[in-house]
Write a protein that holds these residues in place. Structure first.
Motif, PDB file in Angstrom:
ATOM      1  N   THR A 425       7.210 -17.049  -5.418  1.00  0.00           N
ATOM      2  CA  THR A 425       7.796 -16.064  -4.521  1.00  0.00           C
ATOM      3  C   THR A 425       8.193 -16.740  -3.218  1.00  0.00           C
ATOM      4  N   THR A 426       8.877 -15.997  -2.363  1.00  0.00           N
ATOM      5  CA  THR A 426       9.239 -16.541  -1.052  1.00  0.00           C
ATOM      6  C   THR A 426       8.294 -15.969  -0.004  1.00  0.00           C
ATOM      7  N   THR A 427       8.000 -16.762   1.008  1.00  0.00           N
ATOM      8  CA  THR A 427       7.020 -16.359   2.016  1.00  0.00           C
ATOM      9  C   THR A 427       7.629 -16.458   3.402  1.00  0.00           C
ATOM     10  N   PHE A 428       7.800 -15.322   4.051  1.00  0.00           N
ATOM     11  CA  PHE A 428       8.369 -15.307   5.392  1.00  0.00           C
ATOM     12  C   PHE A 428       7.410 -15.917   6.403  1.00  0.00           C
ATOM     13  N   ALA A 429       6.120 -15.751   6.185  1.00  0.00           N
ATOM     14  CA  ALA A 429       5.135 -16.304   7.115  1.00  0.00           C
ATOM     15  C   ALA A 429       5.256 -17.829   7.190  1.00  0.00           C
ATOM     16  N   LYS A 576      -3.090 -20.002  14.175  1.00  0.00           N
ATOM     17  CA  LYS A 576      -1.898 -20.367  14.932  1.00  0.00           C
ATOM     18  C   LYS A 576      -1.133 -19.146  15.421  1.00  0.00           C
ATOM     19  N   THR A 577      -0.927 -18.178  14.522  1.00  0.00           N
ATOM     20  CA  THR A 577      -0.133 -17.016  14.926  1.00  0.00           C
ATOM     21  C   THR A 577      -0.888 -16.125  15.903  1.00  0.00           C
ATOM     22  N   ARG A 618       4.876  -5.789   6.748  1.00  0.00           N
ATOM     23  CA  ARG A 618       4.826  -5.232   5.399  1.00  0.00           C
ATOM     24  C   ARG A 618       3.785  -4.120   5.378  1.00  0.00           C
ATOM     25  N   PHE A 619       4.115  -3.025   4.705  1.00  0.00           N
ATOM     26  CA  PHE A 619       3.176  -1.892   4.697  1.00  0.00           C
ATOM     27  C   PHE A 619       3.307  -1.119   3.394  1.00  0.00           C
ATOM     28  N   PHE A 633       1.003  -7.961   9.470  1.00  0.00           N
ATOM     29  CA  PHE A 633       1.940  -8.776  10.246  1.00  0.00           C
ATOM     30  C   PHE A 633       2.377  -9.984   9.409  1.00  0.00           C
ATOM     31  N   LEU A 634       3.712 -10.227   9.373  1.00  0.00           N
ATOM     32  CA  LEU A 634       4.241 -11.367   8.629  1.00  0.00           C
ATOM     33  C   LEU A 634       4.780 -12.461   9.530  1.00  0.00           C
TER      34      LEU A 634
END
Length: 980
Positions: A425-429, A576-577, A618-619, A633-634
């Protein structure tokens, strides 16, 4: 693509990302049903690059006993590579002998004596899409049809077969590969072959081909019995290539609907027993389409270089000492619209939908979780531009380098930059961490569209044509960095379900025949497996453990210019975030809450910030109070302004008309957040009373009653001169665009008192009737209360109803007509009018056509003006009968432009300049300068985009139309009668 009667069964050309998902889907589905003999094993398919995999049906009934002899055969042993190559050589020689080179010309063939045993073959062809090429030998060539799903033994199945150009007889024996970049590039399997003969009573094959009905008997290895090919009529007859249906007739070989599909039961080569993957890997025979006319287009190669491992490909691209060969695309570019390469093209956006579209004409792509990017290559200069036009080339140099190496001089690509996770899959984070924290996550650019090529626009071509061309553009690209975003032509609902089951982001559904439009419309739909969107950060709370980070973010979205509180999220952060997000928010600290309202419980411990930072969240769903549930939170988005963030949600299915039978909804669209015109002046707010001002009249654009009123108020100065003092017909849509609208031209007691009345006698001079007319800005804006979405004025004024002061030629093109052809037609009309001493003006209709409007002094009666316009239409039709049509008959309009002169009779109307249209998108009929015909596509302007195009009113191309004085003279009328 292959599909069974009962299930999903779709096929796709794989890239590493898609392979992981679809390979897992195969395992998931197989675990849900008893094992069946589906042919040779496809172990390891998830590792294959640019090959094919088939997802079998989730449920299949046990096959009933069938008389088809081929079904009882045991699978034959596969041929070895050496014997397979020899078998193909033998086939090529056999088919080569079936024609006379001295008589037959390639590729279309020529006359040849009919043979007693006519050959047929079916080739399984993995090109841009998997399909089956059905070919009947006739008169020395192979009459050919492309059948997406392949043949079916089920009599009820009617398989679409698109007739393509004749192929040389020798091609019927070919099995191997066609190099990328050539016509039909991909892998070809000889799936079945044998002989055929016309059925009794249908021996005249030439007549059958001409009349669109072929009845024949197949005697092959897999295919037997009676079959029919019948050419389709109706809308299908308007396609560029003839559409036929391939149908099994009743006989001993037919199968029941729950029997296994022959394409799944026997998937491999009839000659070599190889799969598509094996043929692609061996590459023992190559067909060069470009050399077909030279007599021998194929060659054999026995030694194929060892494949580079996937690991080696990732670690180091294969070096080459030769420069990349530039592709010229000469044969393609001549069919495209020339243009200077735009510096930036506003992207086409997808509407949120609740359910996938059904029916034909849709393709589906997996939704990627990344940054939408436009790659612009101009020679050696490459730019990576965000959806708002920001230059981010410095952030993705590896992708820019890969785009720079493409074998084209100029190109503009549209796609998504992502980070691919280990699970496929792709991960925005991770993507956000790459940009903000310098994390070493490789970036991949998935390209899904081509917008410009070598000085030519591709945006007015069909989507599937653009994607086919994109395949050639990406030839030789580094697959670890630059990839084609593949698509499926299958059941959208089942694909969406499986995408969600495998934790994909969702799907994007697109109309396969749509052009590229720089706006958000229903041609592209997005369906998310989990709710995910951007939110504005208006505050935060401190963490309970005392670290320098975030306890929870307070989130919101904009509505009517106010920041609406939407809830909070306190999960999804890492070390980090936590720190980086806190640093950003501390710099935006403020003492006042930015939210319009916020519950007292949410205020506890809140630290307010200026609402400029946007978070991707995402929810699970929205609560009844419109608060986020289970939000995570992403990452922080830097590519979208906070003011553009609105609530996204799917809408209920629109109500069906009571006059139409109930049927399954094609798709359910989410209305764009209630649209605002963002007008810069306070005086542009319409001072009219509206009930339910937030009622959405058009779900595609989000147009509300208030926004419509504000538009009418703001445009009144330019619109009123063309409608005031004239009888009007109004198109009212109380339930908005979609449900039935209706015309109203008479004044009734139900209309507002501000609407004036003009008494109009009927055509026979009978009792006058009260017609609608209006004079003021306030009355125009008040039409929004009645949901008036179109305004149609007469061509004459109230004070002289019997003498028109405008001549209107309406060019109504068939969908197949290109913008350049329509532009030339408009110029043609203008030149003819100029020869008759008349200046004319141009406007769009708000749909797909154009109006050419000529102002005249009101000295001629309606019949004279109508006859004059009719003579112009007849002259155009006589000069170019294959392009122009002067009659209303819709069945005759295929591939033509209807030159409508009937707007010039008493009582007829035409949509007013600057009037919206009651169609999805609420586009406006807009005046154009003649030079705007030189653009790459039909200009479109929406009501909700008024703030964007308002500046063009400073140079109104119709400014002179009211002051121009010209007469329709007797000489001009006579000249029009004899015009050529």
């Amino acid at each position: 693509m292959s599909s069974s009667q009962s299930g999903i069964g779709f096929t796709i050309r794989l890239c590493p990302f898609l392979a992981v998902i679809l390979s897992a889907a195969k395992d998931l589905l197989r675990s849900q049903r008893p094992p069946t003999n589906t042919g040779p094993s496809d172990t390891g398919i998830s590792k294959a690059l640019a090959t094919y995999a088939t997802m079998p049906s989730a449920k299949k009934s046990a096959p009933k006993k069938t008389t088809n002899k081929s079904a009882a055969k045991k699978p034959a042993r596969r041929a070895t590579p050496a014997t397979a190559s020899k078998a193909v050589d033998k086939q090529l020689a056999r088919y080569r002998s079936m024609r006379d080179f001295g008589i037959t010309a390639e590729p279309s063939g020529g006359p040849q004596n009919k043979q007693e045993a006519l050959p047929f073959c079916i080739q399984k062809h993995a090109a841009s899409h998997l399909h089956y090429d059905f070919r009947l030998g006739w008169n020395g060539v192979l009459k050919s049809w492309a059948c997406a799903k392949g043949p079916s033994y089920v009599v009820a199945d009617k398989r679409l077969a698109v007739q393509v150009e004749d192929h040389p007889m020798e091609y019927g024996g070919f099995e191997g590969i066609i190099p990328a970049g050539q016509y039909g590039g991909g892998t070809v399997m000889l799936w079945d072959q044998g002989t055929w003969e016309p059925q009794e009573g249908h021996a005249d094959v030439d007549a059958g081909l001409r009349d669109g009905s072929l009845k024949f008997i197949l005697k092959g290895t897999k295919m037997h019995g009676k079959w029919t090919l019948v050419r389709m009529g109706g809308k299908a007859a308007t396609e560029r290539k003839p559409n036929w249906l391939l149908i099994k007739e009743h006989d001993d070989f037919e199968r029941p609907p729950d029997a296994p599909a022959i394409t799944e039961e026997e998937p491999n080569s009839v000659v070599t027993k190889r799969s598509l993957e094996q043929i692609a890997a061996q590459e023992d025979h190559v067909w060069n389409s470009k050399d077909t006319a030279k007599g021998k287009a194929w060659y054999r190669q026995d030694k194929k270089p060892l494949a580079v491992s996937a690991k080696a490909q990732k670690s180091a691209p294969v070096a080459t000492s030769e420069p990349v060969k530039r592709l010229t695309f000469d044969s393609i570019l001549k069919h495209l619209t020339p243009e200077s390469q735009p510096s930036f093209i506003k992207p086409q956006l997808a509407l949120e939908a609740e359910a996938p579209p059904t029916g034909p004409g849709w393709i589906h792509e997996l939704k990627l979780d990344g940054y939408r990017m436009q790659a612009r290559k101009d020679g050696d200069k490459v730019q990576m531009l965000t959806r708002s036009g920001l230059d981010w080339t410095h952030r993705m140099t590896s992708i820019a380098d890969a785009v720079r190496a493409l074998p084209v001089e100029k190109a503009t690509l549209d796609g998504e930059v992502v980070v691919v996770a280990e699970n496929g899959t792709t991960t925005f984070a991770d993507l956000q961490a790459s940009f903000q924290d310098g994390a070493k996550h490789p970036l991949t650019y998935f390209c899904f569209d081509l917008l410009h090529l070598n000085g030519h626009s591709t945006r007015d071509r069909h989507l599937v044509d653009r994607k086919d061309l994109l395949v050639d553009v990406l030839t030789g690209a580094d697959p670890t960095v630059l990839r084609l975003s593949e698509h499926l032509e299958t059941n959208g609902e089942q694909m969406f379900q499986h995408a969600c089951a495998l934790h994909a982001e969702g799907i994007i559904s697109k109309r396969s025949q749509s052009t590229y439009v720089s706006s958000r419309n229903g041609d592209w739909l997005k369906l998310k497996c989990l709710h995910e969107q951007e939110f504005v950060i208006g505050g935060f709370t401190l963490p309970s453990n005392g670290i320098h980070g975030i306890g929870a973010l307070l989130l919101g979205y904009y509505q009517d210019g106010k920041l609406i509180y939407a809830g909070r999220t306190g999960t999804g952060f890492n070390q980090k975030t936590h720190r980086s997000t806190r640093d950003k928010l501390d710099a935006l600290a403020t003492s006042q809450s930015p939210f319009a309202e916020i519950p007292s419980a949410a205020r506890k411990g809140a630290k307010w910030v200026k609402p400029t930072l946007v978070a991707q969240v995402r929810f699970a769903t929205w609560t009844a109070e419109l608060q986020l549930r289970q939000a995570a939170f992403l990452g922080i988005r830097e590519d979208k302004p906070a003011k553009e963030v609105v609530r996204e949600d799917a809408a209920p299915t629109p109500k069906r008309s009571r006059t139409q039978p109930a049927k399954a909804a094609t798709h359910r669209l989410a209305p764009k957040a209630a649209a605002k015109l963002s007008l810069p002046k306070e005086e542009d707010k319409a001072p009219v009373r509206l009930t339910h001002p937030d009622k959405v009249l058009d779900t595609e654009s989000g147009l509300t009653k208030q926004a419509l009123a504000d538009y009418y108020w703001a445009i009144a100065e330019h619109m009123l001169p063309h409608i005031a003092g004239r009888p009007l017909s109004l198109v009212r849509c109380p339930e908005g665009v979609g449900p039935p609208c209706f015309y109203q031209k008479h004044v009734t007691a139900m209309l507002p008192k501000s609407i004036a009345t003009v008494m109009v006698p009927d055509k026979k001079g009978g009792k006058p009737e009260p017609y609608i007319t209006l004079e003021s800005r306030e009355t125009l804006a008040g039409l929004a209360q009645m949901a008036v979405l179109e305004i149609h004025p007469w061509g004459s004024k109230n004070d002289d109803l019997e003498h028109p002061d405008r001549i209107i030629i309406d060019l109504d093109p068939d969908a197949a007509i290109s913008w350049s052809t329509l532009s030339e037609a408009a110029t043609n009309v203008r030149k003819r009018l100029k020869k008759l001493g008349l200046e004319s003006f141009l406007k769009t209709t708000g749909g797909k056509g154009l109006h050419i409007v000529t102002p005249i002094d009101p000295t001629q009666d309606w019949e004279t003006v109508k006859s004059f316009a009719r003579n112009i239409a007849l002259a155009m039709e006589k000069t170019s009968p294959n392009l122009f049509l002067s009659k209303m008959t819709k069945s005759a309009r295929v591939g033509k432009i209807y030159v409508d002169y009937l707007r010039n009779e008493r009582g007829a109307t035409a949509v007013a300049p600057f009037s919206p249209r009651a169609r999805p998108g609420a586009n406006v009929s807009i005046p154009l300068a003649w030079k705007e015909l030189d653009g790459s596509a039909l200009p479109k302007f929406g009501v909700t985009d008024f703030a964007v195009w308002r500046s063009r009113l400073k140079k109104d191309p119709w400014k002179e139309i009211l002051a121009l004085r010209q007469k329709l003279t007797t000489e001009a009328i006579e000249s029009a009668r004899s015009m050529k």
